[in-house]
Design a protein around this motif. Structure first.
Motif, PDB file in Angstrom:
ATOM      1  N   ALA A  42       0.849  -1.207   0.000  1.00 18.29           N
ATOM      2  CA  ALA A  42       0.000   0.000   0.000  1.00 18.29           C
ATOM      3  C   ALA A  42       0.878   1.249   0.000  1.00 18.29           C
ATOM      4  O   ALA A  42       0.622   2.197  -0.758  1.00 18.29           O
ATOM      5  N   LYS A  43       1.933   1.239   0.826  1.00 19.64           N
ATOM      6  CA  LYS A  43       2.857   2.388   0.868  1.00 19.64           C
ATOM      7  C   LYS A  43       3.607   2.528  -0.448  1.00 19.64           C
ATOM      8  O   LYS A  43       3.701   3.616  -1.004  1.00 19.64           O
ATOM      9  N   GLU A  44       4.139   1.422  -0.951  1.00 20.69           N
ATOM     10  CA  GLU A  44       4.908   1.442  -2.198  1.00 20.69           C
ATOM     11  C   GLU A  44       4.078   1.937  -3.374  1.00 20.69           C
ATOM     12  O   GLU A  44       4.569   2.673  -4.227  1.00 20.69           O
ATOM     13  N   GLN A  45       2.822   1.505  -3.443  1.00 22.04           N
ATOM     14  CA  GLN A  45       1.954   1.794  -4.587  1.00 22.04           C
ATOM     15  C   GLN A  45       1.040   3.003  -4.357  1.00 22.04           C
ATOM     16  O   GLN A  45       0.237   3.338  -5.217  1.00 22.04           O
ATOM     17  N   ASN A  46       1.137   3.610  -3.168  1.00 24.39           N
ATOM     18  CA  ASN A  46       0.241   4.709  -2.800  1.00 24.39           C
ATOM     19  C   ASN A  46      -1.217   4.273  -2.969  1.00 24.39           C
ATOM     20  O   ASN A  46      -2.030   4.945  -3.595  1.00 24.39           O
ATOM     21  N   ALA A  47      -1.517   3.104  -2.415  1.00 26.99           N
ATOM     22  CA  ALA A  47      -2.843   2.501  -2.533  1.00 26.99           C
ATOM     23  C   ALA A  47      -3.583   2.595  -1.199  1.00 26.99           C
ATOM     24  O   ALA A  47      -2.963   2.612  -0.134  1.00 26.99           O
ATOM     25  N   ILE A  48      -4.883   2.634  -1.276  1.00 27.89           N
ATOM     26  CA  ILE A  48      -5.731   2.710  -0.086  1.00 27.89           C
ATOM     27  C   ILE A  48      -6.052   1.287   0.376  1.00 27.89           C
ATOM     28  O   ILE A  48      -6.696   0.534  -0.356  1.00 27.89           O
ATOM     29  N   PRO A  49      -5.641   0.928   1.595  1.00 26.84           N
ATOM     30  CA  PRO A  49      -5.945  -0.421   2.083  1.00 26.84           C
ATOM     31  C   PRO A  49      -7.380  -0.529   2.590  1.00 26.84           C
ATOM     32  O   PRO A  49      -7.917   0.413   3.179  1.00 26.84           O
ATOM     33  N   PHE A  50      -7.985  -1.683   2.338  1.00 28.05           N
ATOM     34  CA  PHE A  50      -9.325  -1.946   2.867  1.00 28.05           C
ATOM     35  C   PHE A  50      -9.443  -3.416   3.239  1.00 28.05           C
ATOM     36  O   PHE A  50      -8.731  -4.265   2.717  1.00 28.05           O
ATOM     37  N   ASP A  51     -10.346  -3.670   4.177  1.00 27.93           N
ATOM     38  CA  ASP A  51     -10.625  -5.006   4.690  1.00 27.93           C
ATOM     39  C   ASP A  51      -9.367  -5.737   5.175  1.00 27.93           C
ATOM     40  O   ASP A  51      -9.153  -6.907   4.880  1.00 27.93           O
ATOM     41  N   VAL A  52      -8.554  -4.990   5.911  1.00 29.12           N
ATOM     42  CA  VAL A  52      -7.422  -5.564   6.648  1.00 29.12           C
ATOM     43  C   VAL A  52      -7.472  -4.974   8.056  1.00 29.12           C
ATOM     44  O   VAL A  52      -8.038  -3.903   8.260  1.00 29.12           O
ATOM     45  N   PRO A  53      -6.890  -5.657   9.027  1.00 29.77           N
ATOM     46  CA  PRO A  53      -6.930  -5.143  10.407  1.00 29.77           C
ATOM     47  C   PRO A  53      -6.255  -3.773  10.556  1.00 29.77           C
ATOM     48  O   PRO A  53      -5.285  -3.465   9.862  1.00 29.77           O
ATOM     49  N   ASP A  54      -6.816  -2.989  11.446  1.00 30.44           N
ATOM     50  CA  ASP A  54      -6.222  -1.710  11.853  1.00 30.44           C
ATOM     51  C   ASP A  54      -6.124  -0.661  10.759  1.00 30.44           C
ATOM     52  O   ASP A  54      -5.177   0.133  10.732  1.00 30.44           O
ATOM     53  N   VAL A  55      -7.081  -0.642   9.823  1.00 30.01           N
ATOM     54  CA  VAL A  55      -7.147   0.433   8.835  1.00 30.01           C
ATOM     55  C   VAL A  55      -8.527   1.083   8.915  1.00 30.01           C
ATOM     56  O   VAL A  55      -9.479   0.489   9.412  1.00 30.01           O
ATOM     57  N   GLU A  56      -8.612   2.305   8.417  1.00 28.29           N
ATOM     58  CA  GLU A  56      -9.874   3.047   8.472  1.00 28.29           C
ATOM     59  C   GLU A  56     -11.002   2.293   7.765  1.00 28.29           C
ATOM     60  O   GLU A  56     -12.136   2.250   8.254  1.00 28.29           O
ATOM     61  N   LEU A  57     -10.705   1.707   6.624  1.00 32.15           N
ATOM     62  CA  LEU A  57     -11.732   1.023   5.837  1.00 32.15           C
ATOM     63  C   LEU A  57     -11.716  -0.482   6.109  1.00 32.15           C
ATOM     64  O   LEU A  57     -11.659  -1.306   5.200  1.00 32.15           O
ATOM     65  N   GLY A  58     -11.769  -0.811   7.388  1.00 35.73           N
ATOM     66  CA  GLY A  58     -11.782  -2.200   7.810  1.00 35.73           C
ATOM     67  C   GLY A  58     -12.967  -2.476   8.711  1.00 35.73           C
ATOM     68  O   GLY A  58     -13.898  -1.676   8.794  1.00 35.73           O
TER      69      GLY A  58
END
Length: 143
Positions: A42-58
């Motif tokens: 996510a950091k490398e690709q400047n991507a928004i993470p979702f449906d993983v622990p400890d993220v806003e969109l989880g």
């Protein structure tokens, strides 16, 4: 924009891309990676993470990632019926399978598609029609 989640998607990780493509980011690109690589890539690709622990969109409390995306983007103000669809998805993606009558069926359908798909992108392409149909169902049941 790029969006990223765990590979081998079934319910929420297919429902969320459908929601994002239809209501948030029509040009969205989705990355499916091993769970332990999501935040790094996510950091490398400047991507928004979702449906993983400890993220806003989880998952938060009894809500799933689909709910988080609706809340963050205030999609219920644009399309209130999405809250009904969210209950179906939440029931299918959390231990509360009896939340709606449709939730248990969605689990079976999502699992089946994951088994017959070449990869997560193929799975998405096949399952998006399911969410189109569920949205239409939710709209029709309101009348």
């Amino acid at each position: 924009m790029k969006w990223i989640t765990r590979e081998h998607a079934k319910v929420d990780r297919i429902a969320c891309p459908w929601l994002i493509k239809n209501f948030v980011d029509t040009d969205a690109e989705f990355l499916f990676v091993p769970p332990h690589k999501v935040l790094e890539i996510a950091k490398e690709q400047n991507a928004i993470p979702f449906d993983v622990p400890d993220v806003e969109l989880g998952h938060h409390g009894d809500k799933c990632s689909f709910d988080a995306i609706i809340k963050k983007n205030e999609l219920d103000k644009k399309e209130p019926v999405l809250l009904e669809l969210a209950k179906i998805v939440r029931g299918a993606d959390t231990p509360n399978r009896s939340l709606t009558l449709q939730s248990e069926g969605l689990v079976a359908i999502a699992t089946g598609f994951s088994l017959i798909s070449r990869d997560d992108h193929d799975n998405m392409a096949k399952q998006f029609h399911v969410y189109d149909a569920l949205l239409a169902y939710c709209k029709s049941s309101r009348h």
